[in-house]
Write a protein that holds these residues in place. Structure first.
Motif, mmCIF file in Angstrom:
data_model
loop_
_atom_site.group_PDB
_atom_site.id
_atom_site.type_symbol
_atom_site.label_atom_id
_atom_site.label_comp_id
_atom_site.label_asym_id
_atom_site.label_seq_id
_atom_site.Cartn_x
_atom_site.Cartn_y
_atom_site.Cartn_z
ATOM 1 N N ALA A 31 0.389 79.255 49.970
ATOM 2 C CA ALA A 31 0.451 80.705 49.785
ATOM 3 C C ALA A 31 -0.928 81.341 49.920
ATOM 4 C CB ALA A 31 1.043 81.028 48.409
ATOM 5 N N TYR A 32 -1.941 80.656 49.401
ATOM 6 C CA TYR A 32 -3.312 81.165 49.495
ATOM 7 C C TYR A 32 -3.766 81.250 50.951
ATOM 8 C CZ TYR A 32 -8.420 81.092 49.257
ATOM 9 O OH TYR A 32 -9.747 81.366 49.451
ATOM 10 N N ARG A 33 -3.581 80.175 51.698
ATOM 11 C CA ARG A 33 -4.036 80.152 53.078
ATOM 12 C C ARG A 33 -3.241 81.104 53.960
ATOM 13 N NH1 ARG A 33 -8.966 78.561 54.071
ATOM 14 N NH2 ARG A 33 -8.484 77.726 56.131
ATOM 15 N N ALA A 70 -24.508 90.981 51.672
ATOM 16 C CA ALA A 70 -23.687 90.177 52.564
ATOM 17 C C ALA A 70 -22.597 89.494 51.741
ATOM 18 C CB ALA A 70 -24.539 89.131 53.273
ATOM 19 N N PHE A 71 -21.491 89.170 52.396
ATOM 20 C CA PHE A 71 -20.435 88.414 51.724
ATOM 21 C C PHE A 71 -19.873 87.398 52.705
ATOM 22 C CE2 PHE A 71 -15.845 88.417 50.032
ATOM 23 C CZ PHE A 71 -16.091 87.329 49.204
ATOM 24 N N TYR A 72 -19.817 86.153 52.269
ATOM 25 C CA TYR A 72 -19.333 85.035 53.079
ATOM 26 C C TYR A 72 -18.032 84.521 52.471
ATOM 27 C CZ TYR A 72 -24.134 85.091 54.833
ATOM 28 O OH TYR A 72 -25.337 85.472 55.393
ATOM 29 N N SER A 73 -16.953 84.550 53.242
ATOM 30 C CA SER A 73 -15.653 84.138 52.715
ATOM 31 C C SER A 73 -14.755 83.593 53.819
ATOM 32 C CB SER A 73 -14.952 85.312 52.028
ATOM 33 O OG SER A 73 -13.656 84.941 51.602
ATOM 34 N N ASP A 74 -13.801 82.758 53.392
ATOM 35 C CA ASP A 74 -12.827 82.174 54.312
ATOM 36 C C ASP A 74 -11.488 82.900 54.282
ATOM 37 O OD1 ASP A 74 -10.567 80.199 52.698
ATOM 38 O OD2 ASP A 74 -12.261 80.969 51.581
ATOM 39 N N SER A 75 -11.255 83.776 53.306
ATOM 40 C CA SER A 75 -9.896 84.212 52.995
ATOM 41 C C SER A 75 -9.630 85.690 53.215
ATOM 42 C CB SER A 75 -9.584 83.877 51.531
ATOM 43 O OG SER A 75 -8.307 84.349 51.172
ATOM 44 N N HIS A 127 -5.457 84.797 59.322
ATOM 45 C CA HIS A 127 -5.425 86.240 59.124
ATOM 46 C C HIS A 127 -6.838 86.826 59.130
ATOM 47 C CE1 HIS A 127 -1.155 86.136 58.217
ATOM 48 N NE2 HIS A 127 -1.377 85.144 57.378
ATOM 49 N N LEU A 128 -7.755 86.160 58.435
ATOM 50 C CA LEU A 128 -9.124 86.659 58.414
ATOM 51 C C LEU A 128 -9.787 86.469 59.766
ATOM 52 C CD1 LEU A 128 -11.458 87.942 56.950
ATOM 53 C CD2 LEU A 128 -12.118 85.683 56.099
ATOM 54 N N SER A 129 -9.472 85.389 60.459
ATOM 55 C CA SER A 129 -10.035 85.171 61.791
ATOM 56 C C SER A 129 -9.651 86.322 62.725
ATOM 57 C CB SER A 129 -9.537 83.838 62.353
ATOM 58 O OG SER A 129 -10.089 83.609 63.636
#
Length: 218
Positions: free
Chosen positions: A48-50, A176-181, A202-204
């Motif tokens: 669900a998270y991914r 700056a903010f670095y995130s995968d989600s 989705h973020l990509s």
């Protein structure tokens, strides 16, 4: 003099290859402090998270498995998990990036929905300046199995980051903010330098459409 800028970092799948919560839960089961059936829910939460569909209500129910546990026991499990597993999960590229940003004068702040007892070990290892993480509620030395306040997730993460930046005399547009989600889109949209790290699909898609920098650690 202008204050040092802030580089906010998510933790799971951004700094670490795997979810720190999953690592912690497996270690806790092996130590016998939580029941093995607890692990059955984790793959569904991860999916669900991914997929960008994880809700606060699902997170809130999940942590009832920790009700009644001693703070000292949880801290010991967290340290053991970090030493044996999480430290090896940290991307070398993430270490280099954090070091480079420090050299440039950035303050390093971890902003994560992971529990502070686990994420704190990562923050200590990185010598981060601050940790914004979800917290368990305790009554005395025993956890209630509930969150203390809201989990650091979605809009709540944005609010905490904004408050921290304001107290530091810095605008989020200078951060700056670095995130995968994709769950972190609210904060990514507010900072001056949004960076997608190992992004979910989705973020990509969002990062490509907006022309954001994309980093993929191996």
């Amino acid at each position: 003099m202008k204050p040092a800028q802030i580089a906010f970092f998510d933790v799971d799948h951004t700094i670490t290859r795997r979810a720190t919560g999953m690592r912690f839960a497996v270690t806790a089961v092996k130590a016998g402090i939580i029941k093995a059936r607890y692990l059955l829910t984790l793959p569904f939460l991860y999916i669900a998270y991914r997929a960008g569909r994880l809700s606060f209500s699902r997170l809130d129910r999940n942590f009832t498995a920790l009700r009644g546990l001693q703070r000292a026991d949880l801290e010991n499990i967290a340290q053991s998990t970090f030493n044996d597993q999480i430290r090896g999960d940290i991307f070398p590229g993430a270490l280099r990036l954090v070091a480079a940003l420090k050299t440039q004068g950035y303050r390093i702040v971890l902003a994560t929905s992971a529990l502070d007892i686990v994420a704190g070990k990562v923050a200590d290892f990185l010598h981060a300046d601050e940790l914004l993480a979800s917290k368990l509620e305790f009554e005395g030395t025993l956890t209630t199995g509930r969150f203390s306040g809201s989990p650091v997730f979605g809009p709540a993460k944005l609010e905490l980051a904004r408050n921290f930046a304001t107290r530091s005399g810095i605008s989020l547009t200078d951060c700056a903010f670095y995130s995968d989600s994709i769950h972190d889109l609210p904060l990514l949209l507010e900072v001056g330098k949004p960076v997608a790290v190992n992004p979910d699909r989705h973020l990509s898609r969002e990062a490509q459409a907006r022309g954001w920098e994309i980093i993929r650690f191996r």
